[in-house]
Design a protein around this motif. Structure first.
Motif, PDB file in Angstrom:
ATOM      1  N   THR A 178     -27.015  61.504  33.227  1.00 20.56           N
ATOM      2  CA  THR A 178     -26.053  61.644  34.454  1.00 20.56           C
ATOM      3  C   THR A 178     -26.580  61.559  35.645  1.00 20.56           C
ATOM      4  O   THR A 178     -27.813  61.480  35.741  1.00 20.56           O
ATOM      5  N   ARG A 179     -25.777  61.790  36.485  1.00 12.44           N
ATOM      6  CA  ARG A 179     -26.040  61.774  37.933  1.00 12.44           C
ATOM      7  C   ARG A 179     -25.531  62.796  38.758  1.00 12.44           C
ATOM      8  O   ARG A 179     -24.435  63.346  38.373  1.00 12.44           O
ATOM      9  N   VAL A 180     -26.144  63.606  39.475  1.00 10.44           N
ATOM     10  CA  VAL A 180     -25.623  64.902  40.287  1.00 10.44           C
ATOM     11  C   VAL A 180     -26.146  64.791  41.474  1.00 10.44           C
ATOM     12  O   VAL A 180     -27.267  64.495  42.132  1.00 10.44           O
ATOM     13  N   GLU A 181     -25.341  65.617  42.579  1.00 12.75           N
ATOM     14  CA  GLU A 181     -25.835  65.722  43.797  1.00 12.75           C
ATOM     15  C   GLU A 181     -26.712  66.897  44.049  1.00 12.75           C
ATOM     16  O   GLU A 181     -27.477  66.886  44.857  1.00 12.75           O
ATOM     17  N   ARG A 182     -26.406  67.917  43.107  1.00  3.67           N
ATOM     18  CA  ARG A 182     -27.249  69.331  43.292  1.00  3.67           C
ATOM     19  C   ARG A 182     -27.944  69.591  42.090  1.00  3.67           C
ATOM     20  O   ARG A 182     -27.312  69.656  40.888  1.00  3.67           O
ATOM     21  N   LEU A 183     -29.262  69.817  41.971  1.00  3.18           N
ATOM     22  CA  LEU A 183     -30.054  70.085  40.698  1.00  3.18           C
ATOM     23  C   LEU A 183     -29.826  71.669  40.441  1.00  3.18           C
ATOM     24  O   LEU A 183     -29.696  71.951  39.187  1.00  3.18           O
ATOM     25  N   ASP A 184     -29.463  72.585  41.560  1.00  2.00           N
ATOM     26  CA  ASP A 184     -29.184  73.799  40.972  1.00  2.00           C
ATOM     27  C   ASP A 184     -27.942  73.837  40.362  1.00  2.00           C
ATOM     28  O   ASP A 184     -27.743  74.839  39.332  1.00  2.00           O
ATOM     29  N   GLY A 185     -27.080  73.099  40.586  1.00  2.00           N
ATOM     30  CA  GLY A 185     -25.885  73.132  39.917  1.00  2.00           C
ATOM     31  C   GLY A 185     -25.842  72.565  38.443  1.00  2.00           C
ATOM     32  O   GLY A 185     -25.231  72.862  37.437  1.00  2.00           O
TER      33      GLY A 185
ATOM     34  N   LEU B 168     -35.423  69.341  38.457  1.00  2.00           N
ATOM     35  CA  LEU B 168     -34.679  70.071  37.738  1.00  2.00           C
ATOM     36  C   LEU B 168     -35.488  71.163  36.968  1.00  2.00           C
ATOM     37  O   LEU B 168     -34.686  72.332  36.796  1.00  2.00           O
ATOM     38  N   ARG B 169     -36.655  70.833  36.435  1.00  2.00           N
ATOM     39  CA  ARG B 169     -37.428  71.998  35.781  1.00  2.00           C
ATOM     40  C   ARG B 169     -37.392  72.952  36.748  1.00  2.00           C
ATOM     41  O   ARG B 169     -37.301  74.393  36.290  1.00  2.00           O
TER      42      ARG B 169
END
Length: 319
Positions: A277-284, A304-305
């Motif tokens: 997938t693609r995301v704007e925020r890795l913490d989310g 992300l790790r």
């Protein structure tokens, strides 16, 4: 003679009696001579329109004249009102004030007893689902796109992307889709040369052109919109292997969120799913993975790790 503009004149005469010829012409976007022709046509249809001369003159319906009430039964009136209320709640509506305007017109022409029952529906019905907060599309643009889809005609659209950049492009619209509180149009975008999906509320203008097109055989607008939403070009591309079955992953993760496939490096016992997938925020993304409750392996990105480790430390500290 435009039937739509004649009806628009009738609405204006009901709402604002006494508007002058120039005022009506400006609102209808015609000249004063055309306004007079429309007034004569209403008279031919049995709707008496009077024109008063002088400084305070204007057009109005004959005093005492009332349009006949809509012939709605109780069930029909309830169906219309509930449809309008549901559209306002789910986002399946257009404009910011269209629903309220339509409800007001229905109230005005219904018989009094039925009008009170309709008002009771509006005032007493509660809905448990969360109201849609998406912007409503412009009715003119939505209707133009729907007409183009039905007749197989290319449209020229003025569009604003989610990053705020504006563009003008030509589109062969294959279908309109309402999904998760938003309207989408999908079709062949001549600017990119690809089949693309666009949010209708970001279409500032849509003009139907004379060029025709034929949609690909078997094209499924709903499937394409759902798949394309999962590939929105957010900043980070994420790949994770989930320790669960493909069936369970598809039950919990909508296709608009991620693409799911059986992981190549696992056995055929349903023991692993590759999620991209693609995301704007890795913490989310880290929070989402933790909330799923499955063991997982981050393939990429490295950031992300780091976010997963940071989340784990916060959870341990809170515990």
């Amino acid at each position: 003679m435009s039937a739509n503009r004649i009806l628009a004149l009738l609405e204006l005469l009901q709402d604002r009696p006494g508007l002058t010829g120039p005022q009506l012409a400006a609102r209808l976007e015609v000249d004063e001579r055309t306004v007079r022709r429309y007034a004569v046509r209403l008279g031919d249809l049995g709707v008496p329109v009077e024109a008063e001369r002088g400084r305070y003159g204007g057009y109005r319906l004959r005093p005492g004249y009332r349009l006949p009430p809509l012939m709605f039964g109780d069930d029909e009136a309830a169906a219309v009102v509930l449809g309008l209320l549901a559209g306002r709640r789910t986002g399946l509506s257009v404009g910011e004030a269209a629903t309220e305007s339509a409800l007001a017109k229905i109230r005005r022409v219904l018989p009094e007893a039925l009008r009170e029952r309709v008002r009771a529906i509006e005032e007493t019905v509660d809905v448990t689902s969360r109201a849609a907060d998406a912007p409503r599309p412009d009715a003119t643009a939505l209707l133009a796109l729907a007409d183009a889809v039905r007749r197989g005609r290319r449209v020229r659209v003025a569009y604003r992307s989610f990053r705020g950049s504006e563009s003008e492009r030509e589109l062969d619209p294959y279908g309109l889709v309402f999904h998760s509180g938003r309207w989408y149009v999908t079709g062949h975008d001549h600017r990119s040369g690809e089949v693309r999906t666009f949010r209708v509320d970001r279409v500032a203008r849509a003009e139907v052109t004379g060029a025709g097109f034929r949609a690909p055989a078997g094209f499924d607008p709903v499937a394409h919109v759902v798949e394309s939403l999962a590939g929105v070009p957010y900043e980070h591309e994420v790949e994770v292997v989930l320790a669960t079955s493909l069936e369970e992953a598809r039950r919990r993760i909508p296709p608009t969120v991620a693409r799911l496939d059986r992981a190549d490096d696992t056995a055929d016992d349903g023991g692993g799913v590759r999620m991209i997938t693609r995301v704007e925020r890795l913490d989310g993304m880290a929070l989402m993975l933790a909330g799923l409750g499955w063991r997982f392996t981050v393939v990429r990105p490295e950031g992300l790790r780091d976010e997963v480790r940071a989340l784990a430390r916060r959870l341990l500290a809170d515990a």
